[in-house]
Design a protein around this motif. Structure first.
Motif, PDB file in Angstrom:
ATOM      1  N   TRP A   1     -17.245  44.353  -7.447  1.00  0.00           N
ATOM      2  CA  TRP A   1     -17.692  43.903  -8.771  1.00  0.00           C
ATOM      3  C   TRP A   1     -17.781  45.089  -9.736  1.00  0.00           C
ATOM      4  CZ3 TRP A   1     -21.830  46.626 -10.286  1.00  0.00           C
ATOM      5  CH2 TRP A   1     -22.640  47.190  -9.288  1.00  0.00           C
TER       6      TRP A   1
ATOM      7  N   LYS B   1     -24.304  43.602  -3.737  1.00  0.00           N
ATOM      8  CA  LYS B   1     -23.682  42.794  -4.779  1.00  0.00           C
ATOM      9  C   LYS B   1     -24.260  43.208  -6.130  1.00  0.00           C
ATOM     10  CE  LYS B   1     -22.854  38.945  -1.706  1.00  0.00           C
ATOM     11  NZ  LYS B   1     -23.093  37.555  -1.387  1.00  0.00           N
TER      12      LYS B   1
ATOM     13  N   PRO C   1     -17.664  44.080  -2.238  1.00  0.00           N
ATOM     14  CA  PRO C   1     -16.574  43.246  -2.763  1.00  0.00           C
ATOM     15  C   PRO C   1     -17.002  41.788  -2.956  1.00  0.00           C
ATOM     16  CG  PRO C   1     -15.824  44.558  -0.895  1.00  0.00           C
ATOM     17  CD  PRO C   1     -17.309  44.698  -0.962  1.00  0.00           C
ATOM     18  N   ASN C   2     -16.386  41.159  -3.949  1.00  0.00           N
ATOM     19  CA  ASN C   2     -16.631  39.735  -4.201  1.00  0.00           C
ATOM     20  C   ASN C   2     -15.686  38.904  -3.332  1.00  0.00           C
ATOM     21  OD1 ASN C   2     -14.122  39.827  -5.487  1.00  0.00           O
ATOM     22  ND2 ASN C   2     -15.034  40.159  -7.486  1.00  0.00           N
ATOM     23  N   GLU C   3     -15.627  37.614  -3.596  1.00  0.00           N
ATOM     24  CA  GLU C   3     -14.811  36.703  -2.788  1.00  0.00           C
ATOM     25  C   GLU C   3     -13.331  37.079  -2.784  1.00  0.00           C
ATOM     26  OE1 GLU C   3     -16.829  35.475  -5.439  1.00  0.00           O
ATOM     27  OE2 GLU C   3     -18.486  35.410  -4.021  1.00  0.00           O
ATOM     28  N   SER C   4     -12.863  37.697  -3.864  1.00  0.00           N
ATOM     29  CA  SER C   4     -11.454  38.080  -3.944  1.00  0.00           C
ATOM     30  C   SER C   4     -11.165  39.407  -3.231  1.00  0.00           C
ATOM     31  CB  SER C   4     -11.003  38.154  -5.408  1.00  0.00           C
ATOM     32  OG  SER C   4     -11.652  39.229  -6.062  1.00  0.00           O
ATOM     33  N   GLY C   5     -12.212  40.039  -2.676  1.00  0.00           N
ATOM     34  CA  GLY C   5     -12.021  41.279  -1.944  1.00  0.00           C
ATOM     35  C   GLY C   5     -12.085  42.525  -2.795  1.00  0.00           C
ATOM     36  N   GLU C   6     -12.426  42.379  -4.059  1.00  0.00           N
ATOM     37  CA  GLU C   6     -12.508  43.523  -4.971  1.00  0.00           C
ATOM     38  C   GLU C   6     -13.962  43.754  -5.358  1.00  0.00           C
ATOM     39  OE1 GLU C   6     -10.916  43.583  -9.270  1.00  0.00           O
ATOM     40  OE2 GLU C   6      -9.325  44.474  -8.042  1.00  0.00           O
TER      41      GLU C   6
END
Length: 131
Positions: free
Chosen positions: A42, A76, A35-40
């Motif tokens: 990529w 990532k 997950p990225n910074e928003s929690g979702e």
């Protein structure tokens, strides 16, 4: 009760699987993009597949009551796309080529990408694995 686990790195994954290999319970692993910074994730395919997979796990909870369900983050975007040496790709036990991949640990049973969107295939994976 389904036993849920999450791993954030390859090393965490290896440590968890060593621990779970000693149990008599089946293990199903969903490999997804980290997950990225928003929690979702990529990985848009992973984002689309996850709620469908979770729904089928819930529908099969009686069958999976002693199973381990592992959500394993495979890296990532850059680590996955641009790194042929990603350990999830090179590990002989996982041999990942695509995300998402749902596999039954220790078997050849696995679903990849759009197969993870099909409830009937998910049910077959869970049913096929009965001992």
């Amino acid at each position: 009760m389904v036993n849920l686990h999450h791993t954030n790195t390859y090393d965490e994954f290896v440590t968890l699987m060593k621990k779970l290999d000693g149990s008599n319970h089946e293990s199903f692993i969903l490999f997804t993009g980290t997950p990225n910074e928003s929690g979702e994730s990529w990985c848009s395919d992973c984002v689309n597949a996850e709620p469908i997979i979770k729904n089928q796990i819930e529908k099969n909870k009686e069958r999976l009551k002693n199973a381990n369900i592992i959500f394993a983050y495979a890296g990532k975007r850059e680590e996955w796309k641009n790194c042929p040496g990603n350990p999830f790709k090179t590990d002989k036990r996982t041999k990942l080529q695509f995300l998402p991949t749902l596999m039954k640990w220790g078997t050849l049973y696995k679903l990849q990408v759009e197969e993870c969107l099909k409830p009937d295939l998910l049910n077959m994976l869970f049913e096929e694995s009965e001992d």
